[in-house]
Scaffold this active site. Structure first.
Site, mmCIF file in Angstrom:
data_model
loop_
_atom_site.group_PDB
_atom_site.id
_atom_site.type_symbol
_atom_site.label_atom_id
_atom_site.label_comp_id
_atom_site.label_asym_id
_atom_site.label_seq_id
_atom_site.Cartn_x
_atom_site.Cartn_y
_atom_site.Cartn_z
ATOM 1 N N LEU A 180 0.904 -1.394 -0.044
ATOM 2 C CA LEU A 180 0.030 0.001 0.078
ATOM 3 C C LEU A 180 0.824 1.397 -0.065
ATOM 4 C CD1 LEU A 180 -2.838 1.448 0.197
ATOM 5 C CD2 LEU A 180 -2.540 1.071 2.659
ATOM 6 N N LEU A 181 1.745 1.488 1.077
ATOM 7 C CA LEU A 181 2.576 2.541 1.099
ATOM 8 C C LEU A 181 3.555 2.676 -0.104
ATOM 9 C CD1 LEU A 181 3.612 5.278 2.502
ATOM 10 C CD2 LEU A 181 5.151 3.694 3.730
ATOM 11 N N ASP A 213 13.099 -11.274 -2.879
ATOM 12 C CA ASP A 213 12.752 -11.726 -1.384
ATOM 13 C C ASP A 213 13.472 -11.170 -0.449
ATOM 14 O OD1 ASP A 213 12.293 -13.149 0.916
ATOM 15 O OD2 ASP A 213 11.918 -15.139 -0.184
ATOM 16 N N ALA A 261 7.664 -4.815 4.902
ATOM 17 C CA ALA A 261 7.535 -5.390 6.420
ATOM 18 C C ALA A 261 6.631 -6.555 6.317
ATOM 19 C CB ALA A 261 7.290 -4.353 7.216
ATOM 20 N N THR A 280 3.696 -7.133 8.523
ATOM 21 C CA THR A 280 2.965 -6.180 9.247
ATOM 22 C C THR A 280 1.806 -7.022 10.054
ATOM 23 O OG1 THR A 280 1.376 -5.844 7.206
ATOM 24 C CG2 THR A 280 3.351 -4.471 7.861
ATOM 25 N N TYR A 335 5.798 -8.213 16.655
ATOM 26 C CA TYR A 335 5.973 -7.414 15.431
ATOM 27 C C TYR A 335 6.456 -6.150 16.071
ATOM 28 C CZ TYR A 335 4.048 -3.614 12.371
ATOM 29 O OH TYR A 335 3.828 -2.704 11.493
ATOM 30 N N LYS A 374 10.080 -4.619 14.830
ATOM 31 C CA LYS A 374 10.210 -3.342 13.987
ATOM 32 C C LYS A 374 11.378 -2.510 14.959
ATOM 33 C CE LYS A 374 8.449 -1.972 10.867
ATOM 34 N NZ LYS A 374 8.835 -2.021 9.580
#
Length: 294
Positions: free
Chosen positions: A12-13, A48, A72, A74, A135, A139
């Protein structure tokens, strides 16, 4: 012409980053994990992220001026089930990319999350992180590894990124609500989790603006509004003019979730506003822009 490499360009981003870069006249190379949809003006490469040698080779081959890592793992609950994969994608791969950027002198931008915090209150860039689940932990480890190997890197923490996904049916916090209410379904939304949602267009613009300014370190990029999931739903329904929507407030504790969620990981955006010399948009303004671009 400057060249930008968008890692995770099919996400999306990443989609918004590619479009924003193209509008600025940049040459765009983007990665995706497997063959799929594409768009004019973007050169696609398959990558990958778990293949660290391939990641290094790609940066050398493309030789970009800017690299933005928007990829990421997510899935918050999925990270609990697959912590090793989460560590590889969210922590080790970003560090590999950050280090690979040093030789060609490329600016490296890494996208992180509000889930590095425990959500006990609004967080600035100097608030001590305290992730609650795998998660957030992976991160946060990614942030630290990136800045350790490349102190000139830029780390952008975002929250509940939303916008139109033109490449896949995967939904986000806003499009899921739209999909449900437009189908006439009841939508159960947390009344007691508050976040500062990030419009993908806002995130893409800020990422490239900060990179072009030569900024480094950690910045929070989100809307100015700290809203509950229920308030988000109410704003979506109002902005898109959907009558008769069935929004049902529920407590986060009433839902069986594998991974714990922070209650109020609201990102304070004062630093990015001062750096870019403009305010971050409100959530409603972002929804209106999204509606106009449907």
């Amino acid at each position: 012409m400057s060249r930008v490499l968008v890692v995770g360009g099919a996400g999306l981003l990443g989609q918004y980053l590619c479009e924003e870069a193209r509008q600025r006249g940049l040459e765009v190379v983007a990665t995706r994990r497997s063959p799929g949809a594409s768009r004019p003006g973007v050169a696609w490469r398959e990558l990958d992220l778990r293949d660290r040698d391939a990641a290094r080779s790609l940066v050398r081959e493309v030789s970009p001026e800017i690299v933005v890592n928007a990829a990421a793992l997510t899935d918050v609950d999925g990270c609990e089930d697959h912590p090793e994969e989460a560590q590889a994608v969210n922590a080790l791969a970003p560090a590999t990319l950050a280090e690979a950027c040093k030789a060609p002198g490329a600016r490296f931008v890494h996208v992180s999350t509000d889930y590095v915090f425990d959500g006990t209150g609004p967080a600035t860039e100097t608030t001590p992180p305290n992730p609650l689940g795998a998660y957030g932990r992976t991160k946060l480890d990614g942030e630290r590894r990136v800045l350790d190997v490349n102190p000139k890197a830029l780390v952008l923490r975002m929250s509940a990124v939303f916008g139109w996904n033109r490449f896949s049916p995967k939904t986000n916090a806003v499009t899921w609500i739209l999909q449900m209410v437009e189908a006439g379904h009841e939508v159960r939304l947390f009344r007691d989790q508050r976040i500062t949602p990030t419009y993908a267009r806002t995130g893409a613009q800020a990422a490239l603006d900060l990179a072009e300014l030569g900024a480094s370190g950690i910045f929070h990029v989100a809307s100015r509004d700290c809203v509950s999931r229920l308030e988000m739903g109410e704003a979506v329904v109002e902005a898109f003019g959907i009558p008769g929507a069935k929004l049902v407030p529920v407590a986060m504790g009433s839902v069986a979730l594998k991974a714990p969620r922070p209650v109020a990981p609201c990102l304070v955006v004062k630093k990015v506003e001062e750096t870019l010399k403009r305010p971050m948009p409100g959530f409603r303004a972002c929804l209106e822009d999204m509606r106009e671009s449907r």
